[in-house]
Design a protein around this motif. Structure first.
Motif, PDB file in Angstrom:
ATOM      1  N   PRO A   9      22.978 -13.785   7.351  1.00  0.00           N
ATOM      2  CA  PRO A   9      23.088 -13.258   8.725  1.00  0.00           C
ATOM      3  C   PRO A   9      21.704 -12.877   9.257  1.00  0.00           C
ATOM      4  O   PRO A   9      20.821 -12.498   8.488  1.00  0.00           O
ATOM      5  CB  PRO A   9      23.959 -12.005   8.554  1.00  0.00           C
ATOM      6  N   PHE A  10      21.529 -12.960  10.559  1.00  0.00           N
ATOM      7  CA  PHE A  10      20.254 -12.560  11.149  1.00  0.00           C
ATOM      8  C   PHE A  10      20.481 -12.159  12.597  1.00  0.00           C
ATOM      9  O   PHE A  10      21.563 -12.388  13.152  1.00  0.00           O
ATOM     10  CB  PHE A  10      19.199 -13.678  11.057  1.00  0.00           C
ATOM     11  N   SER A  11      19.457 -11.552  13.175  1.00  0.00           N
ATOM     12  CA  SER A  11      19.592 -11.144  14.571  1.00  0.00           C
ATOM     13  C   SER A  11      18.257 -11.288  15.286  1.00  0.00           C
ATOM     14  O   SER A  11      17.204 -11.408  14.663  1.00  0.00           O
ATOM     15  CB  SER A  11      20.088  -9.698  14.687  1.00  0.00           C
ATOM     16  N   THR A  12      18.333 -11.300  16.589  1.00  0.00           N
ATOM     17  CA  THR A  12      17.148 -11.301  17.430  1.00  0.00           C
ATOM     18  C   THR A  12      17.521 -10.510  18.679  1.00  0.00           C
ATOM     19  O   THR A  12      18.633  -9.981  18.769  1.00  0.00           O
ATOM     20  CB  THR A  12      16.701 -12.745  17.747  1.00  0.00           C
ATOM     21  N   ASP A  13      16.590 -10.373  19.601  1.00  0.00           N
ATOM     22  CA  ASP A  13      16.869  -9.579  20.799  1.00  0.00           C
ATOM     23  C   ASP A  13      16.544 -10.361  22.052  1.00  0.00           C
ATOM     24  O   ASP A  13      15.502 -11.013  22.129  1.00  0.00           O
ATOM     25  CB  ASP A  13      16.059  -8.280  20.784  1.00  0.00           C
ATOM     26  N   VAL A  14      17.444 -10.273  23.027  1.00  0.00           N
ATOM     27  CA  VAL A  14      17.147 -10.814  24.357  1.00  0.00           C
ATOM     28  C   VAL A  14      16.444  -9.721  25.148  1.00  0.00           C
ATOM     29  O   VAL A  14      16.988  -8.634  25.320  1.00  0.00           O
ATOM     30  CB  VAL A  14      18.433 -11.207  25.115  1.00  0.00           C
ATOM     31  N   LEU A  20      13.649 -14.403  23.903  1.00  0.00           N
ATOM     32  CA  LEU A  20      14.147 -13.888  22.628  1.00  0.00           C
ATOM     33  C   LEU A  20      12.959 -13.406  21.810  1.00  0.00           C
ATOM     34  O   LEU A  20      11.918 -14.053  21.767  1.00  0.00           O
ATOM     35  CB  LEU A  20      14.875 -14.988  21.843  1.00  0.00           C
ATOM     36  N   MET A  56      18.104 -19.817  18.821  1.00  0.00           N
ATOM     37  CA  MET A  56      18.302 -19.274  17.482  1.00  0.00           C
ATOM     38  C   MET A  56      18.216 -20.447  16.492  1.00  0.00           C
ATOM     39  O   MET A  56      18.751 -21.519  16.759  1.00  0.00           O
ATOM     40  CB  MET A  56      19.676 -18.629  17.368  1.00  0.00           C
ATOM     41  N   VAL A  58      19.463 -22.460  13.795  1.00  0.00           N
ATOM     42  CA  VAL A  58      20.740 -22.650  13.095  1.00  0.00           C
ATOM     43  C   VAL A  58      20.917 -24.138  12.774  1.00  0.00           C
ATOM     44  O   VAL A  58      20.560 -24.989  13.600  1.00  0.00           O
ATOM     45  CB  VAL A  58      21.897 -22.149  14.000  1.00  0.00           C
ATOM     46  N   GLU A  64      28.787 -24.356  12.757  1.00  0.00           N
ATOM     47  CA  GLU A  64      27.852 -23.372  13.315  1.00  0.00           C
ATOM     48  C   GLU A  64      27.927 -23.350  14.837  1.00  0.00           C
ATOM     49  O   GLU A  64      28.575 -24.191  15.451  1.00  0.00           O
ATOM     50  CB  GLU A  64      26.419 -23.706  12.886  1.00  0.00           C
ATOM     51  N   LEU A  65      27.220 -22.398  15.418  1.00  0.00           N
ATOM     52  CA  LEU A  65      27.035 -22.327  16.863  1.00  0.00           C
ATOM     53  C   LEU A  65      25.544 -22.388  17.162  1.00  0.00           C
ATOM     54  O   LEU A  65      24.759 -21.680  16.527  1.00  0.00           O
ATOM     55  CB  LEU A  65      27.566 -20.997  17.410  1.00  0.00           C
ATOM     56  N   THR A  67      22.793 -21.299  19.809  1.00  0.00           N
ATOM     57  CA  THR A  67      22.728 -20.309  20.884  1.00  0.00           C
ATOM     58  C   THR A  67      21.314 -20.262  21.439  1.00  0.00           C
ATOM     59  O   THR A  67      20.340 -20.420  20.708  1.00  0.00           O
ATOM     60  CB  THR A  67      23.122 -18.905  20.394  1.00  0.00           C
ATOM     61  N   PHE A 148      22.603 -16.871  28.893  1.00  0.00           N
ATOM     62  CA  PHE A 148      22.807 -17.062  27.452  1.00  0.00           C
ATOM     63  C   PHE A 148      23.825 -18.178  27.300  1.00  0.00           C
ATOM     64  O   PHE A 148      24.787 -18.256  28.078  1.00  0.00           O
ATOM     65  CB  PHE A 148      23.355 -15.750  26.884  1.00  0.00           C
ATOM     66  N   ALA A 150      26.090 -20.637  24.300  1.00  0.00           N
ATOM     67  CA  ALA A 150      26.480 -20.956  22.922  1.00  0.00           C
ATOM     68  C   ALA A 150      27.256 -22.261  22.971  1.00  0.00           C
ATOM     69  O   ALA A 150      28.080 -22.466  23.866  1.00  0.00           O
ATOM     70  CB  ALA A 150      27.336 -19.838  22.328  1.00  0.00           C
ATOM     71  N   TYR A 151      26.992 -23.140  22.005  1.00  0.00           N
ATOM     72  CA  TYR A 151      27.725 -24.406  21.957  1.00  0.00           C
ATOM     73  C   TYR A 151      27.958 -24.814  20.514  1.00  0.00           C
ATOM     74  O   TYR A 151      27.276 -24.339  19.595  1.00  0.00           O
ATOM     75  CB  TYR A 151      27.009 -25.501  22.759  1.00  0.00           C
TER      76      TYR A 151
END
Lengths: 191, 191
Positions: A9-14, A20, A56, A58, A64-65, A67, A148, A150-151
């Motif tokens: 898992p990971f995260s980032t910030d808008v 990002l 992101m 991925v 997966e998605l 984004t 934003f 996501a696909y």
């Protein structure tokens, strides 16, 4: 038991401006890259950035998605608003969802048969782009249009079909605000 | 040419409070539904709403994306923060992405083997929940925690595994703010 079989898992910030952090710029489109989508880009126009995409990291697989955020600058070429290239997904039935973060614009959608739709985008708009619909965004406001998206992870991009045929409709600046008009440069598929 | 083979594009709006308009409430969880996830829910506590979920109406197939907003109220049961039930995806490898819209909280993640992670959530946080990771959110703030989520369309929900075993970690109110502690009620899989 097979350890580490799942991604970490990971995260980032808008940020408020749509970028990002940490920096993940994955696409930058300048006017010089986008001449083909406009009627004519005057030689006098500076080669400014029209939009940037931040993604992101991925893997491109169906589980997966993908984004990203898109920051589409305000502006016009003639009467045509600054817009993204527009694309179908390479895997045609893959869907996408948009969430407007700031600014004002229009999401243009079209099938290969030339059917078309328009969705107004602003902060808080959730727009569903089903498989089969090419999608292009136009900034009709005076601030950057930020959204934003996501696909599905293996969707891929088919830019060529839109570049070759054009888009059936255009978003242009009218005397009283944005207008949708037929695109005189659109060529219906012979298929 | 096969007309109408694609879904119709559509849109909705996320309001400032996290609800989707038009109203698309698809889940409401009260304390009485959630007794099993806490150490003990005092009889004196009112049967208040802990969280609500608002969803976009999309078919459950792999080419689509399910999207929803969650509004998780602030509060505690004992020292445990209000939290969602938590779930794996029924199709285990399907991933999900969160975008924080408002409030403060923690996203707790765990594999079936008991591996665990924590991601801080606030406005603008984009958190990637890869396949294989159960996910639960806890509201550590004093306002509702609101986030947008998108996941692969056929992912489905497996709530039972988390309800049976518990989650390996808990988010509790410490003397100086939120703390992550081992969950004494967690039962590792015998598998």
């Amino acid at each position: 038991m097979e350890a580490k079989r799942w991604l970490e898992p990971f995260s980032t910030d808008v940020q408020a401006d749509g970028t990002l952090t940490p920096e993940r710029l994955t696409g930058e489109q300048r006017l010089s890259h986008l001449r083909a989508i406009y009627e004519a880009v005057p030689e006098s126009m500076p080669d400014q950035v029209v939009y940037r995409v931040y993604s992101m990291p991925v893997p491109e697989r169906a589980s997966e998605l993908q984004t990203c955020t898109t920051v589409l600058e305000p502006g016009t070429v003639g009467r045509e608003y600054f817009m993204t290239k527009g694309h179908f997904h390479a895997v045609r039935d893959r869907s996408e969802v948009y969430l407007g973060l700031s600014g004002e614009g229009l999401l243009l959608l079209a099938t290969e048969e030339g059917d078309h739709r328009v969705i107004e985008m602003s902060k808080g708009t959730v727009a569903y782009v089903p498989g089969g619909w090419a999608h292009r965004s136009a900034n009709t406001g005076s601030d950057p249009l930020v959204f934003f998206a996501a696909y599905v992870g293996d969707a891929g991009h088919d830019y060529a079909t839109v570049l070759e045929r054009g888009f059936p409709i255009l978003a242009v600046m009218g005397d009283d605000g944005p207008r949708i008009v037929e695109n005189p440069r659109y060529r219906v598929s012979a298929a």
